[in-house]
Design a protein around this motif. Structure first.
Motif, PDB file in Angstrom:
ATOM      1  N   PRO A   1      -0.288 -43.248  15.272  1.00  9.48           N
ATOM      2  CA  PRO A   1       0.618 -42.722  14.260  1.00  9.48           C
ATOM      3  C   PRO A   1       1.319 -41.477  14.801  1.00  9.48           C
ATOM      4  O   PRO A   1       0.666 -40.578  15.325  1.00  9.48           O
ATOM      5  CB  PRO A   1      -0.297 -42.346  13.100  1.00  9.48           C
ATOM      6  N   MET A   2       2.624 -41.477  14.700  1.00 10.38           N
ATOM      7  CA  MET A   2       3.393 -40.288  15.062  1.00 10.38           C
ATOM      8  C   MET A   2       4.250 -39.940  13.854  1.00 10.38           C
ATOM      9  O   MET A   2       5.062 -40.741  13.410  1.00 10.38           O
ATOM     10  CB  MET A   2       4.281 -40.529  16.284  1.00 10.38           C
ATOM     11  N   TRP A   3       4.021 -38.748  13.340  1.00 11.90           N
ATOM     12  CA  TRP A   3       4.790 -38.245  12.212  1.00 11.90           C
ATOM     13  C   TRP A   3       5.762 -37.211  12.732  1.00 11.90           C
ATOM     14  O   TRP A   3       5.358 -36.265  13.416  1.00 11.90           O
ATOM     15  CB  TRP A   3       3.858 -37.591  11.203  1.00 11.90           C
TER      16      TRP A   3
ATOM     17  N   ILE B   1      -1.116 -29.517   6.938  1.00 10.40           N
ATOM     18  CA  ILE B   1      -0.465 -30.831   6.828  1.00 10.40           C
ATOM     19  C   ILE B   1      -0.954 -31.744   7.944  1.00 10.40           C
ATOM     20  O   ILE B   1      -1.317 -32.899   7.702  1.00 10.40           O
ATOM     21  CB  ILE B   1       1.070 -30.683   6.858  1.00 10.40           C
ATOM     22  N   ALA B   2      -0.970 -31.249   9.181  1.00 14.31           N
ATOM     23  CA  ALA B   2      -1.422 -32.063  10.321  1.00 14.31           C
ATOM     24  C   ALA B   2      -2.870 -32.502  10.150  1.00 14.31           C
ATOM     25  O   ALA B   2      -3.221 -33.650  10.462  1.00 14.31           O
ATOM     26  CB  ALA B   2      -1.242 -31.285  11.618  1.00 14.31           C
ATOM     27  N   GLN B   3      -3.725 -31.622   9.650  1.00  4.35           N
ATOM     28  CA  GLN B   3      -5.127 -31.992   9.430  1.00  4.35           C
ATOM     29  C   GLN B   3      -5.253 -33.041   8.337  1.00  4.35           C
ATOM     30  O   GLN B   3      -6.048 -33.978   8.458  1.00  4.35           O
ATOM     31  CB  GLN B   3      -5.948 -30.746   9.098  1.00  4.35           C
ATOM     32  N   LYS B   4      -4.470 -32.911   7.279  1.00  5.82           N
ATOM     33  CA  LYS B   4      -4.511 -33.895   6.196  1.00  5.82           C
ATOM     34  C   LYS B   4      -3.998 -35.252   6.677  1.00  5.82           C
ATOM     35  O   LYS B   4      -4.554 -36.297   6.311  1.00  5.82           O
ATOM     36  CB  LYS B   4      -3.719 -33.408   4.991  1.00  5.82           C
TER      37      LYS B   4
ATOM     38  N   PHE C   1       4.745 -33.782  14.562  1.00  4.40           N
ATOM     39  CA  PHE C   1       5.760 -32.884  15.099  1.00  4.40           C
ATOM     40  C   PHE C   1       6.576 -32.313  13.948  1.00  4.40           C
ATOM     41  O   PHE C   1       7.034 -33.049  13.084  1.00  4.40           O
ATOM     42  CB  PHE C   1       6.713 -33.623  16.051  1.00  4.40           C
ATOM     43  N   PHE C   2       6.759 -31.009  13.960  1.00  3.73           N
ATOM     44  CA  PHE C   2       7.594 -30.338  12.972  1.00  3.73           C
ATOM     45  C   PHE C   2       8.886 -29.919  13.661  1.00  3.73           C
ATOM     46  O   PHE C   2       8.844 -29.271  14.703  1.00  3.73           O
ATOM     47  CB  PHE C   2       6.869 -29.107  12.407  1.00  3.73           C
TER      48      PHE C   2
END
Length: 142
Positions: free
Chosen positions: A2-4, A21-24, A41-42
């Protein structure tokens, strides 16, 4: 994997917000995928580079999710996944007054490598080892 990719106005999220957010997001996947598969990635976008409907904006967040390790083919599971995404994001976007959109792309598993290794098939001993060790390693690809 998964890449967000989260495209957002500058200063929309603090560093602590980003880590939360990344941990969730990672927690969504960690019961069945190695944690290192999950990339977040933000991308802070200045108002002069963010246009919706041809107009500059600073109140919109765009989330692009790419799935490679697994696909979601069942409509009920797809909706459940989207609902879970909304639960993660809502406190950081909607509750803060941002409009937002999310979509999921699915890339064929066969067109993916990690550190040059073809990832092991789901639920195989090699994948379980990758999940336990939280890193890629050589394995029998037969």
């Amino acid at each position: 994997m998964p890449m967000w990719q989260i495209y957002h106005p500058e200063n929309a999220f603090s560093d602590a917000d980003k880590q939360e957010i990344a941990q969730k997001i990672t927690s969504v996947y960690e019961s069945f995928l190695p944690r290192f598969y999950v990339n977040v990635f933000f991308h802070a976008v200045p108002k002069t580079s963010f246009y919706i409907g041809g107009e500059p904006t600073d109140d919109f967040v765009r989330v692009v999710v790419e799935h490679i390790a697994r696909s979601i083919t069942d409509p009920a599971q797809q909706q459940q996944f989207l609902n879970g995404c909304a639960r993660i994001l809502e406190p950081y976007v909607g509750a803060r007054g941002y409009r937002w959109e999310l979509h999921v792309d699915e890339t064929p598993f066969e067109l993916w490598t990690v550190n040059g290794f073809k990832p092991p098939l789901p639920n195989t001993p090699a994948e379980i080892r990758w999940r336990t060790e939280n890193k890629p390693s050589a394995h029998d690809q037969a």
